[in-house]
Each structure stands twice: as C-alpha cells, then as structure tokens.
Design a protein around this motif. Structure first.
Motif, short mmCIF file in Angstrom:
data_model
loop_
_atom_site.label_atom_id
_atom_site.label_comp_id
_atom_site.label_asym_id
_atom_site.label_seq_id
_atom_site.Cartn_x
_atom_site.Cartn_y
_atom_site.Cartn_z
N ALA A 130 0.83 -1.21 0.00
CA ALA A 130 0.00 0.00 0.00
C ALA A 130 0.86 1.25 0.00
CB ALA A 130 -0.92 0.00 1.21
N ILE A 131 1.90 1.26 0.81
CA ILE A 131 2.80 2.40 0.85
C ILE A 131 3.48 2.58 -0.50
CG2 ILE A 131 4.91 3.33 1.88
CD1 ILE A 131 2.61 3.42 3.80
N GLU A 132 3.96 1.50 -1.07
CA GLU A 132 4.65 1.57 -2.36
C GLU A 132 3.73 2.11 -3.45
OE1 GLU A 132 7.00 -1.38 -5.53
OE2 GLU A 132 6.20 -2.17 -3.63
N ALA A 133 2.50 1.61 -3.48
CA ALA A 133 1.55 2.05 -4.51
C ALA A 133 1.19 3.51 -4.35
CB ALA A 133 0.29 1.18 -4.46
N ALA A 134 0.97 3.95 -3.10
CA ALA A 134 0.59 5.34 -2.85
C ALA A 134 1.71 6.30 -3.22
CB ALA A 134 0.21 5.52 -1.39
N VAL A 135 2.93 5.95 -2.86
CA VAL A 135 4.07 6.83 -3.15
C VAL A 135 4.36 6.85 -4.64
CG1 VAL A 135 6.54 7.16 -2.76
CG2 VAL A 135 5.05 6.57 -0.84
N GLN A 136 4.13 5.73 -5.30
CA GLN A 136 4.32 5.70 -6.75
C GLN A 136 3.32 6.64 -7.43
OE1 GLN A 136 3.45 1.92 -8.59
NE2 GLN A 136 4.55 2.44 -10.45
N ALA A 137 2.09 6.65 -6.94
CA ALA A 137 1.07 7.51 -7.53
C ALA A 137 1.28 8.97 -7.16
CB ALA A 137 -0.32 7.05 -7.10
N PHE A 138 1.65 9.21 -5.89
CA PHE A 138 1.82 10.57 -5.39
C PHE A 138 3.15 10.67 -4.62
CE2 PHE A 138 -2.87 9.99 -5.44
CZ PHE A 138 -3.18 10.94 -6.39
N PRO A 139 4.25 10.95 -5.30
CA PRO A 139 5.57 10.97 -4.66
C PRO A 139 5.65 11.91 -3.46
CG PRO A 139 5.81 10.99 -7.03
CD PRO A 139 4.34 11.14 -6.76
N ALA A 140 4.86 12.98 -3.44
CA ALA A 140 4.91 13.93 -2.32
C ALA A 140 4.56 13.27 -0.99
CB ALA A 140 3.97 15.11 -2.58
N LEU A 141 3.74 12.21 -1.03
CA LEU A 141 3.35 11.53 0.20
C LEU A 141 4.53 10.78 0.81
CD1 LEU A 141 -0.15 10.08 -0.75
CD2 LEU A 141 0.36 12.19 0.50
N GLY A 142 5.48 10.37 -0.01
CA GLY A 142 6.62 9.61 0.48
C GLY A 142 7.47 10.38 1.47
N LYS A 143 7.44 11.71 1.37
CA LYS A 143 8.23 12.55 2.28
C LYS A 143 7.48 12.87 3.57
CE LYS A 143 10.30 14.80 -1.77
NZ LYS A 143 10.49 16.09 -2.48
N SER A 153 -0.82 19.83 3.44
CA SER A 153 -1.56 20.85 2.69
C SER A 153 -2.86 20.23 2.18
CB SER A 153 -0.73 21.34 1.50
OG SER A 153 -0.57 20.30 0.55
N GLY A 154 -3.77 21.10 1.75
CA GLY A 154 -5.04 20.60 1.22
C GLY A 154 -4.84 19.67 0.04
N GLY A 155 -3.89 20.02 -0.83
CA GLY A 155 -3.62 19.17 -1.98
C GLY A 155 -3.06 17.82 -1.58
N GLN A 156 -2.16 17.81 -0.59
CA GLN A 156 -1.58 16.54 -0.14
C GLN A 156 -2.63 15.67 0.55
OE1 GLN A 156 1.62 18.20 2.20
NE2 GLN A 156 3.12 17.95 0.55
N GLN A 157 -3.54 16.30 1.29
CA GLN A 157 -4.61 15.54 1.91
C GLN A 157 -5.50 14.90 0.85
OE1 GLN A 157 -6.84 17.37 5.15
NE2 GLN A 157 -5.07 18.60 5.74
N GLN A 158 -5.75 15.64 -0.25
CA GLN A 158 -6.56 15.07 -1.31
C GLN A 158 -5.83 13.92 -1.98
OE1 GLN A 158 -9.89 16.06 -2.12
NE2 GLN A 158 -9.63 14.05 -3.03
N MET A 159 -4.51 14.05 -2.15
CA MET A 159 -3.73 12.94 -2.70
C MET A 159 -3.85 11.71 -1.81
SD MET A 159 -0.21 14.90 -3.74
CE MET A 159 -0.22 16.35 -4.79
N LEU A 160 -3.78 11.91 -0.49
CA LEU A 160 -3.89 10.80 0.45
C LEU A 160 -5.26 10.14 0.35
CD1 LEU A 160 -2.76 9.09 2.74
CD2 LEU A 160 -3.40 10.93 4.34
N ALA A 161 -6.30 10.96 0.24
CA ALA A 161 -7.65 10.42 0.11
C ALA A 161 -7.80 9.62 -1.18
CB ALA A 161 -8.67 11.56 0.15
N MET A 162 -7.20 10.12 -2.26
CA MET A 162 -7.34 9.47 -3.55
C MET A 162 -6.46 8.23 -3.68
SD MET A 162 -7.70 12.68 -6.18
CE MET A 162 -8.20 11.59 -7.52
N ALA A 163 -5.43 8.14 -2.83
CA ALA A 163 -4.51 7.01 -2.92
C ALA A 163 -5.23 5.68 -2.72
CB ALA A 163 -3.39 7.16 -1.89
N GLN A 164 -6.36 5.69 -2.00
CA GLN A 164 -7.08 4.44 -1.76
C GLN A 164 -7.52 3.80 -3.08
OE1 GLN A 164 -11.21 4.85 -0.15
NE2 GLN A 164 -10.71 7.02 -0.03
#
Length: 251
Positions: A130-143, A153-164
C-alpha cells in the motif's frame, strides 16, 4: 426501465458477464428524512468506462454517490453492482465488493499519520504494498509518511484520500469534487491520476466542478436536474453549444 426494491441476499457479487454494467441504478429514489432528493434515477457505468455526473449545486450529485456507496439509503429502486442488488448492503460490504468512494472534503483521518491512513486503506497483510503504490502515484506523500495527515496541505490531503483508489485496486471508483479548493498545479495532478485509473481499466463515476476537464476524459455523461436525469448521452454531444447551454449553462 423500472426499479425493484429487492434486498441483496449474498455477500459477494457475481463476476461481471459480457455486457453487464459494473454499476446500474434502476428507478432509484433517495433523500434525507422526509425530503426526497433523487427521483426515479436510471444510470449505469460499463466496465472500464469513465462517466461524468454533472448538474448544478443541489441537483443531487453527492446524494447519488452516497446512495451508491451505502452512506445514504435508497427508498425505492435497485443499486446493482455486477448485476447483484446491493441496495440493502452496508457500506463496508460494498467496499469489499470492489467499490471505492472518494468523498468531497478530504476523506482522511487527520490525527493519524499518512502511513497509518494508508494502512487503514490497505488489505490485511499488504501494508508495504500500500505504501509503495501510494508513493508511486503521489511521490509527495513519500516525504510525509510519519506526519499527521492534518498537517498536510489541502492538496496533499486530497492525494492521500485518492490514494485508496490505487491501493485497493477497486473495480469502480466514485469521486466527489476531487479538485475542489485546490491549486491549479494540484488539479492537474488529480486529473492525471484519474486518467491513469481510467487507462488501467478502472470504471469511474466522476462529479467535479471543472466540467470541461471531466468531459475530456469521460466516455459517457449524465446530467442531474432537481434529482432527475435530464441528459444521458455522449460527452461530445453534451459539449456542443446548444446542448451544453441547455443542460449546464454557465457551469
């Protein structure tokens, strides 16, 4: 088409047969308390399709998505996933059948870390994937894996929500205003991610304020007006001047 009000009696949906929609609403009525919002709604999403659901504020778009995912109850009609009526199944059972709902308003647990949010999204025993897939889709989450989600940030939260939608590999993803309140550069990332999902064959039902951008990636479009479907057709026809003005107007 006429709707039925039969309850689902099985916990697993049958595999989609050729021509069977991933999602089909038939004669659906739904609302809140004594207020009816959706009236006799027929809608379908074919396997691998990208379907735009458009309409003015208050037309019933969010109510429709909530009714599909089980957060709101259909008072009449059927909600079918792979041909099986799931209208009486609770939300978590629908998720287990391959349905993913990304709600409006950053659907994350703000007090938990990014890593913990992703673990909650993952299937049991697949945390690392799950971590690998999410970071691949949204590299900013990896940091920010060990940061509380509420500090993103609002954008990063949306990325996290969409990672599912990437982590769970669902058959159908419902997306409600994913770009709302985001900076233009983040909106670009959101739509690039949606296009990636579509390219890998995931069926999408999209509600978004950026009508023209949604129609560019859509294969089919519906327009809701006062809880009723008033347009059911191709994005190309809807984008034509007279039709667009008739159903969407300044939106």
């Amino acid at each position: 088409m006429t709707g039925t009000d039969t309850a689902a009696t099985t916990a697993s949906a049958a595999p989609a047969e050729s021509g069977t929609p991933v999602l089909a609403l038939r004669g659906v009525h739904a609302g809140y308390g004594d207020t009816t919002v959706l009236r006799d709604v027929d809608l379908s999403v074919a396997p691998g399709a990208v379907v735009a659901l458009l309409g003015a504020n208050g037309a019933g778009k969010t109510t429709l998505l909530r009714t599909v995912c089980g957060l709101n109850r259909a008072t009449a009609g059927s909600v079918e996933l792979h041909g099986t009526d799931i209208a009486r199944l609770p939300a978590h059972r629908r998720t287990a059948l391959g349905l993913c709902h990304i709600p409006e308003g950053r659907g994350v647990f703000r007090s938990l870390t990014v890593r913990e949010n992703l673990y909650l999204q993952a299937e049991p025993g697949r945390n690392a994937q799950a971590i690998e897939a999410a970071v691949q889709a949204f590299p900013a989450l990896g940091k920010r894996l060990d940061s509380p989600a509420g500090t993103l940030s609002g954008g990063q939260q949306q990325m996290l929500a969409m990672a599912q939608a990437h982590v769970r590999d669902p058959k159908l993803v419902l997306v409600d205003e994913a770009s709302l309140g985001l900076a233009p550069v983040v909106v670009d990332e959101v739509f690039a991610f949606l296009r990636q999902l579509a390219d890998r064959g995931t069926a999408l039902l999209l509600v978004d304020q950026f009508v023209t951008r949604v129609l560019k990636i859509a294969t089919h479009a519906y327009v809701l007006r006062r809880g009723r479907i008033v347009y059911d057709g191709t994005p190309q026809e809807l984008r034509s001047g007279s039709v667009f003005e008739q159903y969407i107007g300044a939106a």
